[in-house]
Write a protein that holds these residues in place. Structure first.
Motif, PDB file in Angstrom:
ATOM      1  N   ARG A 125       0.718  -1.237   0.096  1.00  0.00           N
ATOM      2  CA  ARG A 125      -0.016  -0.066  -0.010  1.00  0.00           C
ATOM      3  C   ARG A 125       0.826   1.123   0.104  1.00  0.00           C
ATOM      4  O   ARG A 125       1.897   1.300   0.627  1.00  0.00           O
ATOM      5  CB  ARG A 125      -1.045   0.083   1.383  1.00  0.00           C
ATOM      6  N   ALA A 128      -1.174   8.308   0.695  1.00  0.00           N
ATOM      7  CA  ALA A 128      -1.543   9.286  -0.196  1.00  0.00           C
ATOM      8  C   ALA A 128      -0.482  10.322  -0.560  1.00  0.00           C
ATOM      9  O   ALA A 128      -0.418  10.766  -1.819  1.00  0.00           O
ATOM     10  CB  ALA A 128      -2.831  10.165   0.293  1.00  0.00           C
ATOM     11  N   SER A 132       0.614  11.078  -4.405  1.00  0.00           N
ATOM     12  CA  SER A 132       0.857  12.356  -5.047  1.00  0.00           C
ATOM     13  C   SER A 132       1.978  12.809  -5.671  1.00  0.00           C
ATOM     14  O   SER A 132       2.231  13.417  -6.711  1.00  0.00           O
ATOM     15  CB  SER A 132       0.368  13.426  -3.561  1.00  0.00           C
ATOM     16  N   THR A 155      -2.163   6.520 -10.261  1.00  0.00           N
ATOM     17  CA  THR A 155      -3.694   6.428 -10.254  1.00  0.00           C
ATOM     18  C   THR A 155      -4.241   5.089  -9.487  1.00  0.00           C
ATOM     19  O   THR A 155      -5.159   5.086  -8.761  1.00  0.00           O
ATOM     20  CB  THR A 155      -4.215   6.325 -11.758  1.00  0.00           C
ATOM     21  N   ARG A 156      -3.348   4.155  -9.661  1.00  0.00           N
ATOM     22  CA  ARG A 156      -3.629   2.845  -8.958  1.00  0.00           C
ATOM     23  C   ARG A 156      -3.761   2.996  -7.544  1.00  0.00           C
ATOM     24  O   ARG A 156      -4.690   2.260  -6.653  1.00  0.00           O
ATOM     25  CB  ARG A 156      -3.009   1.499  -9.452  1.00  0.00           C
ATOM     26  N   HIS A 157      -2.862   3.579  -6.824  1.00  0.00           N
ATOM     27  CA  HIS A 157      -2.705   3.718  -5.447  1.00  0.00           C
ATOM     28  C   HIS A 157      -3.715   5.035  -4.997  1.00  0.00           C
ATOM     29  O   HIS A 157      -3.637   5.654  -3.764  1.00  0.00           O
ATOM     30  CB  HIS A 157      -1.582   4.026  -5.165  1.00  0.00           C
ATOM     31  N   GLY A 158      -4.449   5.780  -5.702  1.00  0.00           N
ATOM     32  CA  GLY A 158      -5.495   6.786  -5.718  1.00  0.00           C
ATOM     33  C   GLY A 158      -4.818   8.225  -5.228  1.00  0.00           C
ATOM     34  O   GLY A 158      -5.246   8.939  -4.649  1.00  0.00           O
ATOM     35  N   LYS A 160      -4.687  12.005  -6.462  1.00  0.00           N
ATOM     36  CA  LYS A 160      -5.628  13.023  -7.054  1.00  0.00           C
ATOM     37  C   LYS A 160      -4.916  13.701  -8.043  1.00  0.00           C
ATOM     38  O   LYS A 160      -3.707  14.354  -7.743  1.00  0.00           O
ATOM     39  CB  LYS A 160      -6.101  14.146  -5.943  1.00  0.00           C
TER      40      LYS A 160
END
Length: 163
Positions: A125, A128, A132, A155-158, A160
Motif C-alpha cells: 500500500r 496518499a 501524490s 492512479t492505482r494508488h489513489g 488526486k
C-alpha cells in the motif's frame, strides 16, 4: 479393583484413547505389532543415516523405503533430486554398506511431496503523499514508458489529479 489408590504413584497408568500417543508406545503393547514395529524402527534408522550421509538439501527431500531382497527404495521429492541421487548412488551405497546395511542396490523413485502453502499475495500500500508525489513526478516527465508507468501507479494508488 486395584490395591493402590488411583492417585498413587504405584497405580498402573491408564491411557486415555482420545489423547495422542507415541507410535512406539502403541506398537509395543502387543506382540502382534512386532513386525510392524521392526519396520518402523528400520526406516527411522535409515532416515538418521541418510541425514548424516547426504547433503542438507537432499536429506530434507529424500525418504527411505523398506529394504527388500537387498534393494533399498529411496523416494525423492522431484526429478532433479532423483537425478542427483543417481549421480551419487555408488558412493551412497558404499557408505550405507560400511554402516552395516544389507543393501546391494538402490532403487530411486520420485514421490512428489504435498504442495506447500503458497506465499501470501503481496499487499503493498502506498500513502496518499507517496501517490501524490508519483503523480507530480509523472507530470514533469516527457511522454515515455516510464512516465506512463508512474502515472498508472499513481492512479492505482489513489493519487488526486494524476497526469
Amino acid at each position: 479393583m486395584s490395591r493402590f489408590p488411583p492417585n498413587s504413584r504405584y497405580a498402573p497408568k491408564r491411557t486415555d484413547p482420545r489423547c495422542p500417543q507415541a507410535v512406539s508406545d502403541v506398537l509395543g503393547r502387543t506382540d502382534a505389532f512386532q513386525p510392524l514395529r521392526a519396520g518402523v524402527e528400520q526406516v527411522a534408522a535409515l532416515q538418521r543415516d541418510l541425514t548424516t550421509l547426504l547433503p542438507d538439501y537432499l536429506a530434507a527431500n529424500v525418504e527411505p523405503g523398506f529394504i527388500k531382497d537387498g534393494v533399498l527404495a529411496l523416494f525423492a521429492a522431484h526429478n532433479a533430486l532423483a537425478a542427483r541421487l543417481r549421480h551419487i548412488e555408488p558412493r551412497l551405497l558404499a557408505d550405507l554398506q560400511q554402516r552395516g546395511w544389507a543393501v546391494d542396490s538402490l532403487k530411486i523413485r520420485v514421490r512428489p511431496q504435498a504442495m506447500k502453502e503458497p506465499a501470501p499475495v503481496k499487499q503493498a500500500r502506498m500513502s496518499a503523499a507517496g501517490a501524490s508525489a508519483l503523480s507530480k513526478l509523472a507530470e514533469t516527465l516527457a511522454p515515455s514508458p516510464l512516465q506512463e508507468a508512474l502515472a498508472k501507479m499513481a492512479t492505482r494508488h489513489g493519487a488526486k489529479g494524476s497526469a
